[in-house]
Design a protein around this motif. Structure first.
Motif, PDB file in Angstrom:
ATOM      1  N   THR A  30      39.563  53.860  76.674  1.00 50.96           N
ATOM      2  CA  THR A  30      40.401  54.340  75.576  1.00 50.96           C
ATOM      3  C   THR A  30      41.126  55.620  75.960  1.00 50.96           C
ATOM      4  O   THR A  30      42.307  55.802  75.636  1.00 50.96           O
ATOM      5  CB  THR A  30      39.540  54.551  74.314  1.00 50.96           C
ATOM      6  N   SER A  31      40.440  56.520  76.674  1.00 48.93           N
ATOM      7  CA  SER A  31      41.075  57.762  77.131  1.00 48.93           C
ATOM      8  C   SER A  31      42.173  57.485  78.150  1.00 48.93           C
ATOM      9  O   SER A  31      43.167  58.213  78.205  1.00 48.93           O
ATOM     10  CB  SER A  31      40.022  58.689  77.743  1.00 48.93           C
ATOM     11  N   TYR A  32      42.004  56.460  78.967  1.00 52.15           N
ATOM     12  CA  TYR A  32      43.046  56.088  79.925  1.00 52.15           C
ATOM     13  C   TYR A  32      44.296  55.593  79.208  1.00 52.15           C
ATOM     14  O   TYR A  32      45.428  55.965  79.555  1.00 52.15           O
ATOM     15  CB  TYR A  32      42.509  55.010  80.867  1.00 52.15           C
ATOM     16  N   TYR A  33      44.108  54.792  78.182  1.00 58.97           N
ATOM     17  CA  TYR A  33      45.257  54.192  77.504  1.00 58.97           C
ATOM     18  C   TYR A  33      45.959  55.153  76.542  1.00 58.97           C
ATOM     19  O   TYR A  33      47.136  54.948  76.233  1.00 58.97           O
ATOM     20  CB  TYR A  33      44.828  52.937  76.737  1.00 58.97           C
ATOM     21  N   ASP A  34      45.280  56.200  76.059  1.00 62.01           N
ATOM     22  CA  ASP A  34      45.896  56.988  74.983  1.00 62.01           C
ATOM     23  C   ASP A  34      47.226  57.608  75.412  1.00 62.01           C
ATOM     24  O   ASP A  34      48.214  57.570  74.673  1.00 62.01           O
ATOM     25  CB  ASP A  34      44.935  58.018  74.395  1.00 62.01           C
ATOM     26  N   ALA A  35      47.291  58.173  76.633  1.00 62.88           N
ATOM     27  CA  ALA A  35      48.557  58.733  77.103  1.00 62.88           C
ATOM     28  C   ALA A  35      49.452  57.667  77.724  1.00 62.88           C
ATOM     29  O   ALA A  35      50.683  57.735  77.612  1.00 62.88           O
ATOM     30  CB  ALA A  35      48.299  59.840  78.116  1.00 62.88           C
ATOM     31  N   LEU A  36      48.847  56.681  78.376  1.00 66.12           N
ATOM     32  CA  LEU A  36      49.631  55.598  78.987  1.00 66.12           C
ATOM     33  C   LEU A  36      50.471  54.893  77.929  1.00 66.12           C
ATOM     34  O   LEU A  36      51.628  54.513  78.188  1.00 66.12           O
ATOM     35  CB  LEU A  36      48.693  54.607  79.674  1.00 66.12           C
ATOM     36  N   ILE A  37      49.925  54.726  76.738  1.00 64.60           N
ATOM     37  CA  ILE A  37      50.672  54.069  75.667  1.00 64.60           C
ATOM     38  C   ILE A  37      51.878  54.902  75.248  1.00 64.60           C
ATOM     39  O   ILE A  37      52.939  54.352  74.939  1.00 64.60           O
ATOM     40  CB  ILE A  37      49.729  53.776  74.490  1.00 64.60           C
ATOM     41  N   LEU A  38      51.755  56.225  75.272  1.00 67.17           N
ATOM     42  CA  LEU A  38      52.919  57.058  74.954  1.00 67.17           C
ATOM     43  C   LEU A  38      54.039  56.801  75.952  1.00 67.17           C
ATOM     44  O   LEU A  38      55.219  56.770  75.583  1.00 67.17           O
ATOM     45  CB  LEU A  38      52.546  58.545  74.978  1.00 67.17           C
ATOM     46  N   GLN A  39      53.686  56.618  77.222  1.00 70.78           N
ATOM     47  CA  GLN A  39      54.698  56.328  78.241  1.00 70.78           C
ATOM     48  C   GLN A  39      55.295  54.935  78.033  1.00 70.78           C
ATOM     49  O   GLN A  39      56.508  54.754  78.098  1.00 70.78           O
ATOM     50  CB  GLN A  39      54.076  56.459  79.639  1.00 70.78           C
ATOM     51  N   THR A  43      56.461  62.841  83.135  1.00 72.93           N
ATOM     52  CA  THR A  43      55.633  63.552  82.168  1.00 72.93           C
ATOM     53  C   THR A  43      54.266  62.888  82.067  1.00 72.93           C
ATOM     54  O   THR A  43      53.231  63.568  81.977  1.00 72.93           O
ATOM     55  CB  THR A  43      56.306  63.586  80.789  1.00 72.93           C
ATOM     56  N   TYR A  44      54.263  61.561  82.094  1.00 73.71           N
ATOM     57  CA  TYR A  44      52.986  60.861  82.062  1.00 73.71           C
ATOM     58  C   TYR A  44      52.144  61.189  83.296  1.00 73.71           C
ATOM     59  O   TYR A  44      50.942  61.466  83.185  1.00 73.71           O
ATOM     60  CB  TYR A  44      53.171  59.345  81.964  1.00 73.71           C
ATOM     61  N   LEU A  45      52.774  61.166  84.470  1.00 69.99           N
ATOM     62  CA  LEU A  45      52.028  61.504  85.683  1.00 69.99           C
ATOM     63  C   LEU A  45      51.458  62.923  85.585  1.00 69.99           C
ATOM     64  O   LEU A  45      50.351  63.198  86.058  1.00 69.99           O
ATOM     65  CB  LEU A  45      52.911  61.379  86.919  1.00 69.99           C
ATOM     66  N   ASP A  46      52.216  63.815  84.981  1.00 72.61           N
ATOM     67  CA  ASP A  46      51.750  65.185  84.816  1.00 72.61           C
ATOM     68  C   ASP A  46      50.527  65.225  83.881  1.00 72.61           C
ATOM     69  O   ASP A  46      49.542  65.921  84.161  1.00 72.61           O
ATOM     70  CB  ASP A  46      52.879  66.043  84.255  1.00 72.61           C
ATOM     71  N   GLN A  47      50.597  64.490  82.781  1.00 74.59           N
ATOM     72  CA  GLN A  47      49.457  64.423  81.867  1.00 74.59           C
ATOM     73  C   GLN A  47      48.249  63.792  82.546  1.00 74.59           C
ATOM     74  O   GLN A  47      47.111  64.252  82.381  1.00 74.59           O
ATOM     75  CB  GLN A  47      49.818  63.621  80.608  1.00 74.59           C
ATOM     76  N   LEU A  48      48.498  62.747  83.323  1.00 77.18           N
ATOM     77  CA  LEU A  48      47.414  62.078  84.034  1.00 77.18           C
ATOM     78  C   LEU A  48      46.796  63.007  85.070  1.00 77.18           C
ATOM     79  O   LEU A  48      45.568  63.036  85.248  1.00 77.18           O
ATOM     80  CB  LEU A  48      47.930  60.800  84.692  1.00 77.18           C
ATOM     81  N   GLY A  49      47.634  63.793  85.758  1.00 74.70           N
ATOM     82  CA  GLY A  49      47.129  64.758  86.720  1.00 74.70           C
ATOM     83  C   GLY A  49      46.193  65.764  86.069  1.00 74.70           C
ATOM     84  O   GLY A  49      45.157  66.131  86.632  1.00 74.70           O
ATOM     85  N   LYS A  50      46.533  66.195  84.872  1.00 74.14           N
ATOM     86  CA  LYS A  50      45.674  67.145  84.157  1.00 74.14           C
ATOM     87  C   LYS A  50      44.364  66.486  83.742  1.00 74.14           C
ATOM     88  O   LYS A  50      43.296  67.113  83.784  1.00 74.14           O
ATOM     89  CB  LYS A  50      46.410  67.683  82.932  1.00 74.14           C
ATOM     90  N   GLN A  51      44.449  65.224  83.346  1.00 76.25           N
ATOM     91  CA  GLN A  51      43.235  64.512  82.971  1.00 76.25           C
ATOM     92  C   GLN A  51      42.314  64.334  84.178  1.00 76.25           C
ATOM     93  O   GLN A  51      41.095  64.544  84.086  1.00 76.25           O
ATOM     94  CB  GLN A  51      43.594  63.153  82.367  1.00 76.25           C
ATOM     95  N   LEU A  52      42.886  63.982  85.321  1.00 74.44           N
ATOM     96  CA  LEU A  52      42.077  63.828  86.527  1.00 74.44           C
ATOM     97  C   LEU A  52      41.514  65.174  86.992  1.00 74.44           C
ATOM     98  O   LEU A  52      40.402  65.239  87.543  1.00 74.44           O
ATOM     99  CB  LEU A  52      42.909  63.185  87.640  1.00 74.44           C
ATOM    100  N   THR A  53      42.265  66.241  86.778  1.00 69.08           N
ATOM    101  CA  THR A  53      41.776  67.574  87.148  1.00 69.08           C
ATOM    102  C   THR A  53      40.486  67.903  86.424  1.00 69.08           C
ATOM    103  O   THR A  53      39.600  68.571  86.982  1.00 69.08           O
ATOM    104  CB  THR A  53      42.851  68.637  86.848  1.00 69.08           C
ATOM    105  N   ARG A  54      40.346  67.436  85.189  1.00 67.99           N
ATOM    106  CA  ARG A  54      39.121  67.709  84.433  1.00 67.99           C
ATOM    107  C   ARG A  54      37.907  67.046  85.070  1.00 67.99           C
ATOM    108  O   ARG A  54      36.769  67.443  84.800  1.00 67.99           O
ATOM    109  CB  ARG A  54      39.294  67.266  82.974  1.00 67.99           C
TER     110      ARG A  54
END
Length: 623
Positions: free
Chosen positions: A330-339, A348-359
């Motif tokens: 669900t966490s993977y899809y929440d931002a992917l769906i915005l894209q 912008t999505y890649l940037d958001q994903l990068g921040k998620q992976l950084t965590r």
């Protein structure tokens, strides 16, 4: 729905067999009053309040807020109420109808409990409604009564619970098919702002409570886009007749909890869109991701769910190693769906994903705990984190999202884009969720292999049960994306695209917080890095570096930018009320910030391996 006893008017002469009456009684004392009438009890009827709420895996002991439990028969004769344990009582009813009355203290401003003051009232059923042992599967009626504060402020009611007979403000009688349904319809009462819209023909509403300024039309448009995409992703029709977003707006809070046809959310007023906003702010994207996440749970958690959670024992923990799927996917899809919806662009999505992976990559605990263990021990290690948590555990949300990303890319790459994680989700919906069939432990891994046609045993062994990092760089390269681990460029750097600032060569090795006393409080220290090696610990308050006062993170950052690996600093700090000093030997900055960017020219190595450029929703409808 067969509800024969609900077809009659609810009156004193013809009560429902299980009838709850709740009143927002005292806003200053934060008290609800509750009456629960049981028409056909056992001679020794046991009543209990849940110790946890589905979707939030922590024993919360809601019963500690129950006050003055008293039971009476229909002749108003007091009955004996005997406590059995911390959340269970036994009523000596002799098999005759009785009513138990009590108060609930409601001062938990969160999505999990109950809260009541002169601005609004909110409750989850797990906080206020006792369960009658042996009667879980029987229908229930909830009557919501007005009190003077409700009348004075012209408060309205917002809930997903089906109504029987209510007035124009929503006060009156509601029904639920059983006890588990009753506690799955949170209730918001107040002078909220409403947004009404339809998604794929289904009525939706968002109610916002609090002090805020918001571009309601923009929010309405973006919510409609998200909801319609998710309904179509799983296939119409939606699994509910209507849907409600209940939002509490505060200064700085964040969170959400899913329910069968609603979600309770809490957010910062700064996260809402404002009139004239051109580009979405970080806060607004975070809020849209939260809405996307909780709405996605309508399928993945509330209906596609572990078998163990379908009829849960709410008195004690229920363990599962599957939470990485239900929260991580669900966490993977929440931002992917915005894209996919076009609300953000690909970079912008890649940037958001990068921040998620950084965590994930920032947490040394990822080498100590597997994501399967993170799921299993959610009740203690994840939901009861201490100051050492970053060094000892990993989140099944963030690491689970990484697993979902890797699984999606791997399936796409191995099948030349003919299948994806969407394919697996649709299979789970069609064969399990839509049929009310729960998933056994380890069943998801088997289904992923069967549906994709790929032997994923080694993949799951490595990503679920082991702790080493997965080779995401090679996987991303198949899709024309660069995966880079870099040093932080500031203390506020959370990953994603770097800026023009030079990366820091050295690392203080701690999470710091500016205090009202103009000190830097240590919140977490990372193992084997500068702060911990020098003996600093959580709770210490730094006041000076090299005999010069330090009051802000920006001051410390300026010092770090001028420093070299191996430099020695004198650090003055308070531990409790004791003034102390230590010698800091600066260690190298860790390469743990993830940055994602498209390769140039932007050509995937595998011609069929398309990831973000989806002409439709990417679902294989032949499954």
């Amino acid at each position: 729905m067969k509800l024969p006893e609900l077809a009659k008017p609810i009156t004193k002469e013809e009560p429902c067999a299980r009838h709850y009456t709740i009143t927002p009684f005292d806003p200053n004392g934060h008290l609800f009053t509750v009456e629960f009438r049981i028409a056909f009890p056992a001679p020794k009827q046991r009543l209990s309040l849940p110790n946890w709420i589905p979707g939030s895996y922590l024993i919360r002991d809601f019963s500690k807020h129950l006050i003055d439990l008293q039971a009476y028969d229909d002749a108003q004769t007091p009955l004996t109420v005997t406590p059995v344990d911390k959340s269970t009582w036994e009523v000596d009813s002799s098999g005759n109808a009785f009513t138990i009355k009590y108060q609930v203290y409601a001062w938990d401003l969160s999505v999990r409990g109950a809260h009541f003051d002169d601005t609004h009232a909110f409750f989850n059923g797990t906080s206020v409604f006792l369960e009658a042992e042996g009667q879980r599967d029987f229908p229930c009626v909830m009557s919501l009564k007005k009190s003077p504060v409700c009348v004075k402020n012209a408060w309205k009611v917002a809930t997903g619970m089906p109504s029987l007979e209510v007035d124009h403000h929503g006060f009156g009688h509601y029904h639920a098919e059983n006890y588990l349904a009753l506690i799955d319809y949170p209730v918001e009462i107040g002078s909220y702002v409403e947004i009404d819209f339809r998604a794929c023909g289904v009525p939706h509403k968002m109610v916002l409570t609090g002090v805020f300024n918001c571009d309601l039309e923009r929010l309405k448009s973006d919510l409609t886009t998200i909801c319609e995409y998710e309904i179509r992703l799983f296939g119409e029709a939606a699994p509910f007749d209507n849907y409600l977003f209940q939002v509490m707006v505060t200064g700085s809070d964040y969170g959400g909890l899913e329910h069968r046809n609603s979600t309770a959310l809490i957010c910062s007023r700064n996260d809402l869109p404002y009139e004239g906003m051109q580009k979405p702010t970080e806060g607004y994207l975070q809020f849209l991701e939260l809405c996307s996440h909780e709405y996605f749970h309508s399928w993945n958690v509330k209906r596609i769910m572990p078998k163990a959670y379908q009829n849960p024992d709410l008195s004690q923990p229920i363990y599962s190693r599957q939470l990485w799927w239900f929260e991580g996917v669900t966490s993977y899809y929440d931002a992917l769906i915005l894209q996919r919806c076009g609300l953000i662009d690909e970079q912008t999505y890649l940037d958001q994903l990068g921040k998620q992976l950084t965590r994930v990559y920032r947490m040394p605990g990822r080498f100590k705990q597997s994501v399967a263990d993170s799921s299993f021990f959610a009740w203690t290690k994840f939901y009861q984190q201490d100051e050492n948590a970053p060094n000892a555990i990993i989140s099944y949300y963030t690491k689970g999202s990484l697993v979902a990303l890797a699984l999606d890319l791997l399936i796409r790459e191995k099948t030349q884009g003919k299948k994806s994680l969407d394919t697996v989700l649709l299979h789970l919906w069609q064969h399990f969720g839509s049929k009310g069939i729960g998933l056994e432990e380890f069943e998801i891994e088997r289904i992923c292999s069967e549906v994709s046609g790929i032997d994923l045993k080694d993949f799951f062994t490595q990503l679920l049960d082991q702790t080493e990092d997965y080779d995401l760089a090679t996987l991303f390269s198949h899709f024309g994306v660069n995966f880079t681990l870099r040093n932080m460029n500031s203390l506020a750097d959370t990953g994603g695209q770097g800026n023009t600032q030079e990366q820091l060569a050295v690392d203080f090795g701690a999470n710091l917080e500016e205090t009202a006393n103009q000190t830097l409080a240590v919140r977490h220290v990372w193992q084997e890095r500068t702060a911990q090696l020098a003996g600093l610990s959580s709770g210490d308050e730094i006041i000076a570096i090299n005999d010069l006062r330090v009051t802000s993170k920006s001051q410390l950052e300026s010092l770090l930018k001028r420093a070299q690996i191996g430099d020695k600093w004198t650090c003055s700090y308070f531990r409790r009320d004791e003034l102390r000093q230590c010698r800091l030997v600066l260690t190298a900055s860790t390469t743990d910030r993830v940055e994602l960017s498209f390769k140039e020219p932007r050509m995937p190595q595998n011609e069929g391996a398309v990831w973000l450029e989806n002409p439709s929703n990417g679902v294989n409808n032949d499954v």
